[in-house]
Design a protein around this motif. Sequence first.
Motif, PDB file in Angstrom:
ATOM      1  N   ALA A  39       0.830  -1.211   0.000  1.00 45.70           N
ATOM      2  CA  ALA A  39       0.000   0.000   0.000  1.00 45.70           C
ATOM      3  C   ALA A  39       0.858   1.252   0.000  1.00 45.70           C
ATOM      4  O   ALA A  39       0.544   2.238  -0.673  1.00 45.70           O
ATOM      5  N   ALA A  40       1.948   1.217   0.755  1.00 45.69           N
ATOM      6  CA  ALA A  40       2.853   2.377   0.807  1.00 45.69           C
ATOM      7  C   ALA A  40       3.460   2.652  -0.563  1.00 45.69           C
ATOM      8  O   ALA A  40       3.646   3.811  -0.946  1.00 45.69           O
ATOM      9  N   ALA A  41       3.773   1.590  -1.298  1.00 47.68           N
ATOM     10  CA  ALA A  41       4.337   1.757  -2.634  1.00 47.68           C
ATOM     11  C   ALA A  41       3.366   2.454  -3.572  1.00 47.68           C
ATOM     12  O   ALA A  41       3.776   3.022  -4.587  1.00 47.68           O
ATOM     13  N   GLN A  42       2.081   2.421  -3.214  1.00 48.72           N
ATOM     14  CA  GLN A  42       1.059   3.115  -4.004  1.00 48.72           C
ATOM     15  C   GLN A  42       0.668   4.451  -3.375  1.00 48.72           C
ATOM     16  O   GLN A  42      -0.338   5.045  -3.751  1.00 48.72           O
ATOM     17  N   GLY A  43       1.477   4.894  -2.402  1.00 46.65           N
ATOM     18  CA  GLY A  43       1.297   6.239  -1.872  1.00 46.65           C
ATOM     19  C   GLY A  43       0.378   6.387  -0.684  1.00 46.65           C
ATOM     20  O   GLY A  43       0.016   7.517  -0.332  1.00 46.65           O
ATOM     21  N   ARG A  44       0.003   5.297  -0.033  1.00 48.21           N
ATOM     22  CA  ARG A  44      -0.905   5.403   1.100  1.00 48.21           C
ATOM     23  C   ARG A  44      -0.152   5.806   2.366  1.00 48.21           C
ATOM     24  O   ARG A  44       0.655   5.057   2.894  1.00 48.21           O
ATOM     25  N   ALA A  45      -0.426   7.010   2.839  1.00 46.16           N
ATOM     26  CA  ALA A  45       0.294   7.554   3.999  1.00 46.16           C
ATOM     27  C   ALA A  45       0.039   6.740   5.259  1.00 46.16           C
ATOM     28  O   ALA A  45       0.936   6.572   6.090  1.00 46.16           O
ATOM     29  N   GLY A  46      -1.181   6.246   5.422  1.00 51.15           N
ATOM     30  CA  GLY A  46      -1.485   5.445   6.605  1.00 51.15           C
ATOM     31  C   GLY A  46      -0.626   4.197   6.686  1.00 51.15           C
ATOM     32  O   GLY A  46      -0.190   3.798   7.773  1.00 51.15           O
ATOM     33  N   ALA A  47      -0.379   3.581   5.543  1.00 49.15           N
ATOM     34  CA  ALA A  47       0.471   2.393   5.509  1.00 49.15           C
ATOM     35  C   ALA A  47       1.914   2.755   5.849  1.00 49.15           C
ATOM     36  O   ALA A  47       2.607   2.006   6.546  1.00 49.15           O
ATOM     37  N   MET A  48       2.369   3.916   5.369  1.00 46.56           N
ATOM     38  CA  MET A  48       3.727   4.365   5.699  1.00 46.56           C
ATOM     39  C   MET A  48       3.867   4.589   7.208  1.00 46.56           C
ATOM     40  O   MET A  48       4.865   4.178   7.814  1.00 46.56           O
ATOM     41  N   ALA A  49       2.873   5.243   7.781  1.00 41.96           N
ATOM     42  CA  ALA A  49       2.909   5.486   9.229  1.00 41.96           C
ATOM     43  C   ALA A  49       2.903   4.175   9.995  1.00 41.96           C
ATOM     44  O   ALA A  49       3.616   4.021  11.004  1.00 41.96           O
ATOM     45  N   ARG A  50       2.118   3.214   9.517  1.00 35.08           N
ATOM     46  CA  ARG A  50       2.052   1.908  10.189  1.00 35.08           C
ATOM     47  C   ARG A  50       3.400   1.197  10.106  1.00 35.08           C
ATOM     48  O   ARG A  50       3.822   0.533  11.065  1.00 35.08           O
ATOM     49  N   LEU A  51       4.076   1.322   8.991  1.00 34.35           N
ATOM     50  CA  LEU A  51       5.401   0.714   8.861  1.00 34.35           C
ATOM     51  C   LEU A  51       6.383   1.349   9.845  1.00 34.35           C
ATOM     52  O   LEU A  51       7.239   0.658  10.408  1.00 34.35           O
ATOM     53  N   GLY A  52       6.245   2.650  10.050  1.00 34.17           N
ATOM     54  CA  GLY A  52       7.064   3.283  11.076  1.00 34.17           C
ATOM     55  C   GLY A  52       6.819   2.672  12.437  1.00 34.17           C
ATOM     56  O   GLY A  52       7.766   2.358  13.179  1.00 34.17           O
ATOM     57  N   ASP A  53       5.561   2.455  12.768  1.00 32.89           N
ATOM     58  CA  ASP A  53       5.212   1.850  14.059  1.00 32.89           C
ATOM     59  C   ASP A  53       5.737   0.421  14.156  1.00 32.89           C
ATOM     60  O   ASP A  53       6.229  -0.005  15.217  1.00 32.89           O
ATOM     61  N   ILE A  54       5.603  -0.331  13.059  1.00 31.27           N
ATOM     62  CA  ILE A  54       6.057  -1.724  13.055  1.00 31.27           C
ATOM     63  C   ILE A  54       7.556  -1.806  13.341  1.00 31.27           C
ATOM     64  O   ILE A  54       8.003  -2.612  14.166  1.00 31.27           O
ATOM     65  N   HIS A  55       8.344  -0.957  12.696  1.00 33.45           N
ATOM     66  CA  HIS A  55       9.794  -1.002  12.909  1.00 33.45           C
ATOM     67  C   HIS A  55      10.188  -0.384  14.250  1.00 33.45           C
ATOM     68  O   HIS A  55      11.178  -0.807  14.855  1.00 33.45           O
ATOM     69  N   HIS A  56       9.409   0.580  14.724  1.00 32.56           N
ATOM     70  CA  HIS A  56       9.678   1.178  16.031  1.00 32.56           C
ATOM     71  C   HIS A  56       9.407   0.191  17.167  1.00 32.56           C
ATOM     72  O   HIS A  56      10.173   0.114  18.139  1.00 32.56           O
ATOM     73  N   ASN A  57       8.328  -0.567  17.027  1.00 32.90           N
ATOM     74  CA  ASN A  57       7.892  -1.473  18.098  1.00 32.90           C
ATOM     75  C   ASN A  57       8.381  -2.909  17.917  1.00 32.90           C
ATOM     76  O   ASN A  57       8.010  -3.777  18.699  1.00 32.90           O
ATOM     77  N   ALA A  58       9.200  -3.141  16.864  1.00 29.87           N
ATOM     78  CA  ALA A  58       9.758  -4.475  16.607  1.00 29.87           C
ATOM     79  C   ALA A  58       8.661  -5.519  16.476  1.00 29.87           C
ATOM     80  O   ALA A  58       8.701  -6.573  17.097  1.00 29.87           O
ATOM     81  N   LEU A  59       7.666  -5.235  15.639  1.00 29.86           N
ATOM     82  CA  LEU A  59       6.556  -6.155  15.428  1.00 29.86           C
ATOM     83  C   LEU A  59       6.861  -7.069  14.243  1.00 29.86           C
ATOM     84  O   LEU A  59       6.626  -6.731  13.089  1.00 29.86           O
ATOM     85  N   GLY A  60       7.462  -8.207  14.537  1.00 26.44           N
ATOM     86  CA  GLY A  60       7.827  -9.168  13.501  1.00 26.44           C
ATOM     87  C   GLY A  60       9.105  -8.835  12.778  1.00 26.44           C
ATOM     88  O   GLY A  60       9.489  -9.525  11.820  1.00 26.44           O
TER      89      GLY A  60
END
Length: 230
Positions: A138-159
């Motif tokens: 989704a981020a590759a298609q420009g979805r900002a919400g997905a980009m923000a979620r990826l930030g959270d995923i890498h910040h919180n070490a989720l998987g």
Amino acid sequence: MFGAERRLAQALAAWNAGDHGVALDLWAPLAHRGDARAQSNMGAAFLEGRGVERDPAKAADWLRRAAEQGDVGGQRNLALCYYEGWGVEQDQEAAARWYEKAAEQGDADAQDMLSWMRLLGGGCAQDYVAARQWAEKAAAQGRAGAMARLGDIHHNALGVPRDPALAAEWWERAAKLGHAEAQAMLGAAYLAGKGVARDRAQALHWLEQAEAGGAGELAAGFLKLARAEP
């Protein structure tokens, strides 16, 4: 086929021009003859109440017909109906199934929503890896919400291993697109010097943007600290 395509194009042009009744008059005969795109558009019209009185049950019926023929918009909007309980009994599992069908066809909004559901385990098994993968699509298609979620995923070490720099990179991409929560998190990262060089001016900039964008509650504590610094 050419005639149907021409009518679909005429209907879409009318819809985009605000002539919803004209669009519906063109779509209706096609929809009744089984055209999936026309069925999907009829469903969307009933769902939004444009050109017709809003009728979630009729919307869900048309959307199901389109979705079962593989129409991606029909699948995404039918998923939304199940998610919200519009015209059908609320069913998170059915929502996740239809979102996944649309996501697999490359629909960015469905990919974004499926990522969020996979992250939380809503209507489907919690799966951090799948959540990240769908968010990346989704981020590759420009979805900002997905980009923000990826930030959270890498910040919180989720998987994934914790990676403050990658988290900040994703938050920055979302922040530049106006995502208020990402702006708050990016501001906090600059304030703490996590993943980016510590920079009070940048922290204040992004935290104030977040506050103005509606994420004041998230930004408030960090703003207080940033403003208190000499």
